[in-house]
Every structure is written in structure tokens, then in C-alpha cells.
Design an enzyme around this catalytic site. Structure first.
Site, PDB file in Angstrom:
ATOM      1  N   LYS A  94      -5.154  -1.099  11.467  1.00 44.37           N
ATOM      2  CA  LYS A  94      -6.615  -1.326  11.759  1.00 44.37           C
ATOM      3  C   LYS A  94      -7.305  -1.126  10.080  1.00 44.37           C
ATOM      4  O   LYS A  94      -6.761  -0.508   9.512  1.00 44.37           O
ATOM      5  CB  LYS A  94      -7.096  -0.376  12.802  1.00 44.37           C
ATOM      6  CG  LYS A  94      -6.785   1.119  12.579  1.00 44.37           C
ATOM      7  CD  LYS A  94      -7.453   1.873  13.307  1.00 44.37           C
ATOM      8  CE  LYS A  94      -8.922   2.107  13.105  1.00 44.37           C
ATOM      9  NZ  LYS A  94      -9.412   3.365  12.959  1.00 44.37           N
ATOM     10  N   HIS A 116      -8.705   2.762  20.089  1.00 47.15           N
ATOM     11  CA  HIS A 116      -8.065   3.953  20.902  1.00 47.15           C
ATOM     12  C   HIS A 116      -8.716   3.930  22.370  1.00 47.15           C
ATOM     13  O   HIS A 116      -7.949   4.376  23.385  1.00 47.15           O
ATOM     14  CB  HIS A 116      -8.212   5.234  20.145  1.00 47.15           C
ATOM     15  CG  HIS A 116      -7.643   5.048  18.750  1.00 47.15           C
ATOM     16  ND1 HIS A 116      -6.577   4.099  18.322  1.00 47.15           N
ATOM     17  CD2 HIS A 116      -8.027   5.470  17.575  1.00 47.15           C
ATOM     18  CE1 HIS A 116      -6.541   4.247  16.932  1.00 47.15           C
ATOM     19  NE2 HIS A 116      -7.441   5.173  16.287  1.00 47.15           N
ATOM     20  N   ASP A 125      -1.951   0.072  17.066  1.00 50.58           N
ATOM     21  CA  ASP A 125      -2.951   1.181  17.478  1.00 50.58           C
ATOM     22  C   ASP A 125      -2.161   2.270  17.891  1.00 50.58           C
ATOM     23  O   ASP A 125      -1.429   2.567  18.740  1.00 50.58           O
ATOM     24  CB  ASP A 125      -3.629   0.518  18.897  1.00 50.58           C
ATOM     25  CG  ASP A 125      -4.724   1.550  19.283  1.00 50.58           C
ATOM     26  OD1 ASP A 125      -4.501   2.830  19.347  1.00 50.58           O
ATOM     27  OD2 ASP A 125      -5.668   1.087  19.828  1.00 50.58           O
ATOM     28  N   HIS A 126      -2.315   3.437  16.822  1.00 50.00           N
ATOM     29  CA  HIS A 126      -1.060   4.510  16.925  1.00 50.00           C
ATOM     30  C   HIS A 126      -1.344   5.461  18.196  1.00 50.00           C
ATOM     31  O   HIS A 126      -0.547   5.874  18.708  1.00 50.00           O
ATOM     32  CB  HIS A 126      -1.328   5.367  15.639  1.00 50.00           C
ATOM     33  CG  HIS A 126      -2.471   6.238  15.653  1.00 50.00           C
ATOM     34  ND1 HIS A 126      -3.981   5.876  15.410  1.00 50.00           N
ATOM     35  CD2 HIS A 126      -2.426   7.575  15.832  1.00 50.00           C
ATOM     36  CE1 HIS A 126      -4.534   7.026  15.447  1.00 50.00           C
ATOM     37  NE2 HIS A 126      -3.835   8.129  15.523  1.00 50.00           N
ATOM     38  N   ASP A 131     -14.273   2.535  14.705  1.00 49.71           N
ATOM     39  CA  ASP A 131     -13.339   3.469  14.422  1.00 49.71           C
ATOM     40  C   ASP A 131     -12.455   3.769  15.583  1.00 49.71           C
ATOM     41  O   ASP A 131     -10.948   3.806  15.556  1.00 49.71           O
ATOM     42  CB  ASP A 131     -13.735   4.531  13.552  1.00 49.71           C
ATOM     43  CG  ASP A 131     -12.558   5.355  12.864  1.00 49.71           C
ATOM     44  OD1 ASP A 131     -11.752   4.516  12.207  1.00 49.71           O
ATOM     45  OD2 ASP A 131     -12.606   6.609  12.931  1.00 49.71           O
ATOM     46  N   LEU A 174      -1.646   6.893   4.157  1.00 47.48           N
ATOM     47  CA  LEU A 174      -0.902   6.387   5.445  1.00 47.48           C
ATOM     48  C   LEU A 174       0.553   6.573   5.002  1.00 47.48           C
ATOM     49  O   LEU A 174       1.442   7.022   5.976  1.00 47.48           O
ATOM     50  CB  LEU A 174      -1.157   4.948   5.941  1.00 47.48           C
ATOM     51  CG  LEU A 174      -0.347   4.733   7.105  1.00 47.48           C
ATOM     52  CD1 LEU A 174      -1.444   5.257   8.377  1.00 47.48           C
ATOM     53  CD2 LEU A 174      -0.481   3.238   7.516  1.00 47.48           C
ATOM     54  N   ALA A 175       0.995   5.610   4.017  1.00 48.81           N
ATOM     55  CA  ALA A 175       2.611   5.508   3.694  1.00 48.81           C
ATOM     56  C   ALA A 175       2.889   7.116   3.580  1.00 48.81           C
ATOM     57  O   ALA A 175       4.024   7.584   4.069  1.00 48.81           O
ATOM     58  CB  ALA A 175       2.718   4.615   2.296  1.00 48.81           C
ATOM     59  N   GLU A 216     -12.718  15.373  17.508  1.00 48.59           N
ATOM     60  CA  GLU A 216     -12.115  15.815  16.221  1.00 48.59           C
ATOM     61  C   GLU A 216     -12.957  16.813  15.545  1.00 48.59           C
ATOM     62  O   GLU A 216     -14.143  16.925  15.559  1.00 48.59           O
ATOM     63  CB  GLU A 216     -12.001  14.592  15.454  1.00 48.59           C
ATOM     64  CG  GLU A 216     -11.214  13.553  15.617  1.00 48.59           C
ATOM     65  CD  GLU A 216     -11.008  12.575  14.773  1.00 48.59           C
ATOM     66  OE1 GLU A 216     -10.346  12.796  13.759  1.00 48.59           O
ATOM     67  OE2 GLU A 216     -11.679  11.476  14.597  1.00 48.59           O
ATOM     68  N   GLY A 271       0.811  -1.168  -0.230  1.00 47.40           N
ATOM     69  CA  GLY A 271       0.067   0.227  -0.104  1.00 47.40           C
ATOM     70  C   GLY A 271       0.910   1.109   0.113  1.00 47.40           C
ATOM     71  O   GLY A 271       0.698   2.203   0.612  1.00 47.40           O
ATOM     72  N   ARG A 316      -0.411  -1.319  -6.675  1.00 47.63           N
ATOM     73  CA  ARG A 316      -0.716  -1.881  -8.008  1.00 47.63           C
ATOM     74  C   ARG A 316      -0.148  -1.054  -9.212  1.00 47.63           C
ATOM     75  O   ARG A 316       0.143  -1.490 -10.033  1.00 47.63           O
ATOM     76  CB  ARG A 316      -2.322  -1.780  -8.006  1.00 47.63           C
ATOM     77  CG  ARG A 316      -2.994  -3.057  -7.818  1.00 47.63           C
ATOM     78  CD  ARG A 316      -4.476  -2.734  -7.809  1.00 47.63           C
ATOM     79  NE  ARG A 316      -5.104  -4.007  -7.506  1.00 47.63           N
ATOM     80  CZ  ARG A 316      -5.170  -5.042  -8.472  1.00 47.63           C
ATOM     81  NH1 ARG A 316      -4.874  -4.732  -9.713  1.00 47.63           N
ATOM     82  NH2 ARG A 316      -5.897  -6.154  -8.197  1.00 47.63           N
ATOM     83  N   LYS A 338     -10.284  19.791  17.995  1.00 51.29           N
ATOM     84  CA  LYS A 338      -9.475  18.526  17.828  1.00 51.29           C
ATOM     85  C   LYS A 338      -8.579  18.403  19.349  1.00 51.29           C
ATOM     86  O   LYS A 338      -7.964  19.351  19.596  1.00 51.29           O
ATOM     87  CB  LYS A 338      -8.411  18.931  17.103  1.00 51.29           C
ATOM     88  CG  LYS A 338      -7.432  17.907  16.653  1.00 51.29           C
ATOM     89  CD  LYS A 338      -7.723  16.568  16.151  1.00 51.29           C
ATOM     90  CE  LYS A 338      -6.829  15.214  16.179  1.00 51.29           C
ATOM     91  NZ  LYS A 338      -7.332  13.971  15.721  1.00 51.29           N
TER      92      LYS A 338
HETATM   93  C1  BG6 Z   1      -7.840   6.894  13.198  1.00 49.64           C
HETATM   94  C2  BG6 Z   1      -9.104   6.726  12.703  1.00 49.64           C
HETATM   95  O1  BG6 Z   1      -7.588   5.540  13.983  1.00 49.64           O
HETATM   96  O2  BG6 Z   1      -7.713   7.788  14.261  1.00 49.64           O
HETATM   97  C3  BG6 Z   1      -9.603   8.026  12.276  1.00 49.64           C
HETATM   98  O3  BG6 Z   1      -9.331   5.843  11.913  1.00 49.64           O
HETATM   99  C4  BG6 Z   1      -9.431   9.435  13.175  1.00 49.64           C
HETATM  100  O4  BG6 Z   1     -10.928   8.301  11.859  1.00 49.64           O
HETATM  101  C5  BG6 Z   1      -7.745   9.106  13.738  1.00 49.64           C
HETATM  102  O5  BG6 Z   1      -9.510  10.528  12.840  1.00 49.64           O
HETATM  103  C6  BG6 Z   1      -7.612  10.017  15.121  1.00 49.64           C
HETATM  104  O6  BG6 Z   1      -6.098   9.739  15.169  1.00 49.64           O
HETATM  105  P1  BG6 Z   1      -5.383  11.286  15.889  1.00 49.64           P
HETATM  106  O7  BG6 Z   1      -4.102  10.771  16.311  1.00 49.64           O
HETATM  107  O8  BG6 Z   1      -5.459  12.474  15.031  1.00 49.64           O
HETATM  108  O9  BG6 Z   1      -6.176  11.480  17.328  1.00 49.64           O
END
Ligand code: BG6
Length: 488
Positions: A148, A240, A177-178, A235, A17-18, A216, A12, A46, A345
Site C-alpha cells: 500500500k 485494514h 494488506d498485512h 492509512d 519494510l524490507a 496505536e 526498495g 538506488r 497499542k
Molecule cells: C500500516 C500503517 O498499514 O499499519 C501504519 O501504514 C500503521 O501507519 C500500521 O502503524 C499498523 O499495523 P500493525 O500491524 O502494527 O497494527
């Protein structure tokens, strides 16, 4: 300490994301000397790109996100591209040849990271094909990083996991899970377990409730297809939000090894009180944004964002009261709240302590409970709300704040979540990745909510863009005599 060496294979590689996270993270690891100069990245997708097109894209993505960006040409010369069809044996054979060649050139000791940053429907078959076509047969280690969503519910997550486990062991699987890479999320454990003053109070005798908000201001953006199939519960909450609950509620681990930390988190997730249908109605609120105003800009409602969303029943907001049935937390609500197109945010945690037993200092009978606020983003810091004497005559009290703000300390050098997680993966540290048992227990919890919602007609849209969600989310706390503490 030896700097880790490996080839990173990104499935990908032409995706968002990359571009936004992975290339800049690899660049910063390289720039800061965290990884060996002997590294290579293979991008797969691809499109029929050449190495040159790929490298140009890598350079652009770094210029857009990192400053100053120096030595870009030298850096991007480590990047190689292969056009790839995930169902085609020849693609895997070609990849193996390229890997062998680059391992010779860069002396990466046969270490291979396979990073799946693409549509989840292929995760299982790619993992199996990697084994089938011999890409795991190497002298070094092989690790699989998975983005995810990990499944759509418990059943599909189990199927996916079983498929992946046919080819990789649990300790070779890095489920991202970032949030677990965020500086202040990692700080939760340290604040709790490195301070004598908190741990004694960290239980149902002294804490009245805990609130976790991740709001957000952006809407669904370009991700309507993914998001509408997912919704806020899948999501954000399944991963998270529940991860933050686990870190706040876990028992102190006996040491800081991966197994010990994870096993304490798993215990929390196992203790989540599953909800009956009536309890879901009572304790969970969902919402979908309508039009509104955010920072003086008029924005569309969710259903106007794309044609296919016109009749959508998908939630873009969730608030809920999560109960943990164990000795420490019996009776303490963990309120969670997350949504898109909210006023700001911001992610923060508020730990509200119980009131003092008797009210000596407040003329108006208004008590100000002590709060510990952990700010995760955009500000990174901790604030403790205490009461002190109002200056001047009399003996009235007023709230004061003791604050620590991380911003001024590390500034823009605070490593990005992805940078930390990628580095952990290269070092073989799975602590900040989710174990299968965490994923399974979280899904089990979320499934009961989603199943109830599937039987009810939602009243959408039910909140304006730019607000803090539907009124019901406020009532959820009011019923218990609490309120959401505003983001400060
Ligand atoms: C992602 C979700 O895992 O986390 C997104 O798929 C969301 O929809 C994002 O916007 C939020 O991450 P962060 O780091 O900006 O709070």
C-alpha cells in the site's frame, strides 16, 4: 507437498519494510523449511551497494528481529544486490541477466516474484517496464506483490490499476494488506463458520452492534511525509478496518476457494451505505493528536513532530459508524475507531449481542449484554462474556468470562503476517490479498468521507496523546445508546 521455489526480487531493498519485515520473514520460512533451499533474493535500490554490504544488512536485520538466528552466512549468501534506476532500461536489462544467471545456479524453475516495497508513484511504470524489457518471459510463473498505498482515492487507484493490468493479470497481482496475514484476523472466518453456536446469532436479530478498534500508541515517527499526505482514513480505514468489517459481515462462502471467499467479501463492501455530506458529519469523527503523556512520558503533538506538520490539517484519528445495507445487517451499526498516540497499542473486535427481553437478575437495572471479544493484538484470543450467578446469597447475576488465549500455545512461534503472506504468494494463493473490486469499493466509500472533510475546517488538535481520541468519538455511540467497550 513440494516446497515452493522462486527468485524474489525486492524493489526498495534498502528500505524500512524490507529490513523490518521482509528479510526476517524470508529467513523464518527458510529456517522452518517452508521454502526450498533453492531460492535467491535480488535486492534493488538506488544506492551503490555491493552484494557484501547488502548481505551484511540482511544479517543485521535478522539478528535484530529473530532469535535464535543461526546459519546466517549461509542464508545471506542467497542474497544479491543490484543498484537500480526504475526509469533506466539498462537497469531492467541488467536485472534480467542476473535473474537468468541465478535461475541457473539455484534451479528455481523460472519462478519470479517482483515485490514492490517502495514509493507508490513508480508502481505503474515498474510493472510496465517489467513486461517491456522481457522480465515476464520466463518458463515459470511471475507474480507482482504491491504494498500500500494502492492509490490516493478511487480515481488514482483506478489509474494505477489500469496501468498495472496492462502488464499483469488480476491473478498475478498480490495487493498486500498485512492485516489479512494476522493470525486472529484469519481466525474471524473460522470462529464464525466452524462453530454451530455463533452463526445462528450472527445477524440483526441478535447482534446490537459491532465495534472494531485498532489503536496505536506510537505517533507519526519518521513517516511524516507519507503520513501527512495520507491520514488515518487512507492509512488504516480504507484497507485494514474495512477488511475486518468485510470478514465479520460476509456470508458463509460455499467453499474455501479464493474466488468464493473474495466474492462474499466484495458483496459486503458493495453493500456499505454511502454517506451524504450531512451523514458524514453525523456518523464520522476525525481527530488529530495534541501533546500528552503516554506511559509517563511527555510526547509532542502531531504539529510539533516535524517542521512541515506545523499547520497540518491531516487526521490521525478516525471513528465512524458504518452501516451495511443488506438483509443480514440492516440496522446494525459497525463502529470503527483507529488512531495514533492513543493510550495503548491494541486491536480488538467486540460483538455486542442484544439484551435479554426481560430483566430478572439485576437489582440496579443494569444489564450486562453478552459480548464476544476477538483480540487481534498484542494478545491473541477470544473471550465470551456471559452472566452467571453471583456466589453467595440471593439471585443476582454477574458477568463472567470464558477465554481462549493463543499466546501460551504458539508463543513467539506464531508466524508473522508477512511470513504467511509471502508463503501464500509463493504458493499462488491470493485469498488473503485484496482483489481489485475490494480496493475499488473501499475507496468509493472513503472518498465520500474525505470529500466532505475537505469542505470543512477541522478543529485540530482535538485529542490529547494518551487518551482514546476526541470526545465526539464517545458521543457517536452514546447517541445510539451504546458505549465503546474498554480494552481488557
Ligand atoms: C500500516 C500503517 O498499514 O499499519 C501504519 O501504514 C500503521 O501507519 C500500521 O502503524 C499498523 O499495523 P500493525 O500491524 O502494527 O497494527
Amino acid at each position: 507437498q513440494q516446497r515452493p521455489k522462486s527468485v524474489i526480487v525486492i524493489f526498495g531493498a534498502t528500505g524500512d519494510l524490507a529490513k523490518r519485515k521482509l528479510f526476517p520473514s524470508i529467513y523464518r520460512l527458510y529456517q522452518n523449511g517452508k521454502i526450498s533451499e533453492d531460492f535467491a533474493v535480488i535486492g534493488l535500490a538506488r544506492r551503490p551497494w555491493t552484494n557484501d554490504t547488502f548481505r551484511e544488512n540482511v544479517e543485521i536485520s535478522i539478528e535484530e528481529t529473530v532469535s535464535p538466528a543461526t546459519d546466517l552466512e549461509e542464508f545471506s549468501s542467497h542474497f544479491y544486490y543490484q543498484s537500480f534506476d526504475v526509469t533506466e532500461p539498462s537497469s531492467y536489462n541488467g536485472l534480467n541477466e542476473l535473474l537468468n544467471e541465478l535461475e541457473g545456479t539455484y534451479q528455481t524453475e523460472g519462478n519470479r516474484i517482483f515485490y514492490l516495497a517502495m514509493a507508490p508513484e513508480y508502481f505503474g511504470s515498474i510493472a510496465n517496464n517489467l513486461r517491456k524489457y522481457g522480465l515476464k518471459e520466463t518458463e515459470g510463473w511471475t507474480r507482482l506483490v504491491i504494498e500500500k498505498p494502492f492509490g490516493h482515492d478511487l480515481k488514482s487507484a483506478k489509474e494505477l490499476n489500469n496501468q498495472i493490468r496492462e502488464a499483469f493479470n488480476e491473478d498475478q497481482i498480490y495487493r498486500i494488506d498485512h492485516y489479512l496475514g494476522k493470525e486472529m484476523v484469519q481466525n474471524i472466518e473460522v470462529i464464525r463458520f466452524a462453530n454451530g453456536i455463533f452463526e445462528h446469532l450472527w445477524n440483526n436479530r441478535f447482534i446490537s452492534n459491532i465495534q472494531i478498534t485498532s489503536s496505536e500508541s506510537l505517533g507519526v515517527e519518521e513517516r511524516a511525509r507519507y503520513y501527512d499526505h495520507s491520514g488515518a482514513a487512507r492509512d488504516m480505514v480504507q484497507n485494514h478496518m474495512l477488511q475486518m468489517v468485510a470478514l465479520l459481515a460476509m456470508e458463509p462462502p460455499i467453499n474455501l476457494t479464493t474466488d468464493e471467499i473474495r466474492s462474499e467479501k466484495i458483496k459486503v463492501l458493495r453493500a456499505l451505505r454511502n454517506l451524504t455530506e450531512d451523514e458524514v458529519d453525523e456518523n464520522f469523527v476525525r481527530g488529530q493528536y495534541g501533546p500528552g503523556v503516554i506511559r509517563r512520558r511527555n510526547v509532542n503533538g502531531y504539529r510539533e513532530e516535524a517542521e512541515e506538520l506545523a499547520y497540518s490539517q491531516t487526521e490521525t484519528f478516525v471513528a465512524g459508524k458504518v452501516m451495511i445495507d443488506n438483509y443480514r445487517w440492516a440496522g446494525v451499526p459497525f463502529y470503527i475507531r483507529t488512531g495514533k498516540r492513543l493510550a495503548e497499542k491494541a486491536t480488538h473486535i467486540v460483538v455486542e449481542f442484544k439484551d435479554i427481553p426481560m430483566n430478572l437478575y439485576y437489582e440496579d437495572q443494569k444489564k450486562n449484554p453478552n459480548l464476544l471479544v476477538i483480540s487481534i493484538q498484542p494478545n491473541e484470543g477470544i473471550t465470551l462474556f456471559l452472566n452467571a450467578k453471583k456466589s453467595g446469597h440471593g439471585s443476582a447475576a454477574q458477568p463472567i468470562q470464558l477465554s481462549y488465549n493463543n499466546e501460551g500455545v504458539n508463543g513467539i512461534n506464531t508466524p508473522e503476517a508477512y511470513e504467511k503472506l509471502l508463503f501464500d504468494c509463493m504458493q499462488g494463493d491470493t485469498t488473503n490479498f485484496t482483489h481489485w473490486d475490494e480496493v475499488a469499493n473501499s475507496w468509493e466509500y472513503i472518498d465520500s468521507i474525505l470529500e466532505t472533510w475537505a469542505n470543512r475546517e477541522p478543529d485540530f488538535p482535538n485529542y490529547n496523546s494518551g487518551s482514546m481520541g476526541p470526545d465526539e468519538a464517545d458521543k457517536l455511540l452514546e447517541k445510539d445508546g451504546f458505549h465503546w467497550w474498554p480494552i481488557t
